[in-house]
Design a protein around this motif. Structure first.
Motif, PDB file in Angstrom:
ATOM      1  N   VAL A   1      28.015  -4.475  44.723  1.00  0.00           N
ATOM      2  CA  VAL A   1      27.931  -4.448  46.191  1.00  0.00           C
ATOM      3  C   VAL A   1      27.899  -5.862  46.744  1.00  0.00           C
ATOM      4  O   VAL A   1      28.586  -6.178  47.733  1.00  0.00           O
ATOM      5  N   ASP A   2      27.122  -6.741  46.108  1.00  0.00           N
ATOM      6  CA  ASP A   2      27.017  -8.128  46.575  1.00  0.00           C
ATOM      7  C   ASP A   2      28.365  -8.836  46.508  1.00  0.00           C
ATOM      8  O   ASP A   2      28.688  -9.660  47.371  1.00  0.00           O
TER       9      ASP A   2
ATOM     10  N   LYS B   1      20.680   0.210  38.765  1.00  0.00           N
ATOM     11  CA  LYS B   1      20.461  -0.401  40.081  1.00  0.00           C
ATOM     12  C   LYS B   1      20.881  -1.870  40.146  1.00  0.00           C
ATOM     13  O   LYS B   1      21.525  -2.307  41.101  1.00  0.00           O
ATOM     14  N   GLU B   2      20.520  -2.643  39.125  1.00  0.00           N
ATOM     15  CA  GLU B   2      20.830  -4.070  39.152  1.00  0.00           C
ATOM     16  C   GLU B   2      22.338  -4.314  39.121  1.00  0.00           C
ATOM     17  O   GLU B   2      22.871  -5.102  39.907  1.00  0.00           O
TER      18      GLU B   2
ATOM     19  N   GLN C   1      23.975  -3.231  42.391  1.00  0.00           N
ATOM     20  CA  GLN C   1      23.757  -4.198  43.468  1.00  0.00           C
ATOM     21  C   GLN C   1      24.649  -5.421  43.283  1.00  0.00           C
ATOM     22  O   GLN C   1      25.123  -6.005  44.272  1.00  0.00           O
ATOM     23  N   GLN C   2      24.904  -5.809  42.042  1.00  0.00           N
ATOM     24  CA  GLN C   2      25.800  -6.939  41.774  1.00  0.00           C
ATOM     25  C   GLN C   2      27.202  -6.648  42.308  1.00  0.00           C
ATOM     26  O   GLN C   2      27.846  -7.529  42.900  1.00  0.00           O
TER      27      GLN C   2
ATOM     28  N   VAL D   1      24.266   1.104  47.511  1.00  0.00           N
ATOM     29  CA  VAL D   1      23.871   1.587  46.190  1.00  0.00           C
ATOM     30  C   VAL D   1      23.287   2.991  46.335  1.00  0.00           C
ATOM     31  O   VAL D   1      22.487   3.249  47.234  1.00  0.00           O
TER      32      VAL D   1
ATOM     33  N   THR E   1      20.968   3.321  49.525  1.00  0.00           N
ATOM     34  CA  THR E   1      20.080   2.204  49.818  1.00  0.00           C
ATOM     35  C   THR E   1      20.773   1.150  50.671  1.00  0.00           C
ATOM     36  O   THR E   1      21.772   0.565  50.251  1.00  0.00           O
TER      37      THR E   1
ATOM     38  N   VAL F   1      27.560   3.654  43.175  1.00  0.00           N
ATOM     39  CA  VAL F   1      27.877   2.956  44.434  1.00  0.00           C
ATOM     40  C   VAL F   1      28.793   3.836  45.276  1.00  0.00           C
ATOM     41  O   VAL F   1      29.661   4.527  44.741  1.00  0.00           O
TER      42      VAL F   1
END
Length: 254
Positions: free
Chosen positions: A233-234, A226-227, A230-231, A219, A103, A86
């Motif tokens: 970042v969210d 990746k998963e 993204q968690q 990301v 991304t 990240v």
């Protein structure tokens, strides 16, 4: 009868020697902990460290490791193939340098500059114009760092020309030099001044409000996590993230 008893005993011994794991089917027994590497701007150190504590509490199977530095250095590391999941920078310009290597980067906070002096403001600095006095030593960020680019823009808007005694590669370097009395004043973000508490005195100037740094996060496209990335970042983009960031002086995403 004797041979039958020996055979039964041998069978019992064989069963006892079976690996324990062969009989274990408990969910998650083989779950491996994921380690996320997050490259983040130096001005995010305090807030992101706090966010990571919340994130790890909510996601005990994910560990977050940080690399805090000037945004331009963080971007260079990723561009050269560093293993990073990240990226969060202190401006959009540096994030854009990576193009599709990041991304869907999104703005999560904003920040503005302020002047910091030694406690009590012994040089009686009232604004940017006072930093041009020859008897006032000032430190700023180098122009390729987001806080340095913002400083240059503020100087232009205010019509002042600061002659710094040092140009640092990260905003934390500026703050440290004022705190350790290597300079009378420095230009840092309001969040850095707030985090420094009574080790510095903050002095504002009307010109600061017009130059707003926007902080994007995204990301890294090459991540193998990746998963989990993204968690994280969210969370930064979500309610928990924005509430904590705003409590430490960051402005809302715009």
């Amino acid at each position: 009868m004797r041979s039958r008893s020996l055979a039964a005993l041998a069978l019992l011994v064989a069963v006892a020697l079976l690996p324990v794991g062969c009989s274990s089917s408990a969910p998650g027994s083989n779950t491996e902990k994921v380690t996320l590497t997050v490259n983040a701007a130096a001005s995010l150190k305090k807030s992101f460290t706090a966010l990571a504590e919340q994130f790890s509490a909510d996601n005990p199977d994910i560990e977050v490791e940080f690399n805090f530095d000037g945004s331009q250095a963080l971007v260079t590391q990723i561009d050269q193939g560093a293993n990073v999941d990240v990226l969060a920078t202190a401006d959009e310009k540096n994030m854009r340098k990576l193009g599709d290597k990041i991304t869907d980067p999104r703005i999560f906070a904003t920040n503005v500059l302020t002047i910091v002096t030694q406690p009590g403001n012994p040089e009686n600095i009232q604004g940017l114009a006072d930093l041009t006095n020859s008897d006032v030593t000032t430190v700023i960020c180098a122009v390729d760092v987001p806080c340095g680019s913002a400083t240059a823009e503020v100087e232009k808007d205010a019509g002042v020309d600061i002659k710094p005694v040092s140009e640092e590669t990260a905003v934390t370097g500026v703050l440290t030099k004022v705190q350790t009395k290597q300079a009378d004043a420095g230009l840092v973000y309001v969040t850095d001044a707030a985090g420094a508490g009574d080790t510095v005195t903050s002095v504002s100037d009307p010109a600061f409000a017009a130059v707003v740094n926007k902080y994007p996060i995204g990301v890294v496209a090459a991540t193998k996590n990746k998963e989990a990335a993204q968690q994280f970042v969210d969370m930064v983009l979500g309610t928990k993230g924005s509430s904590l960031l705003e409590s430490q002086g960051f402005g809302p995403a715009t």
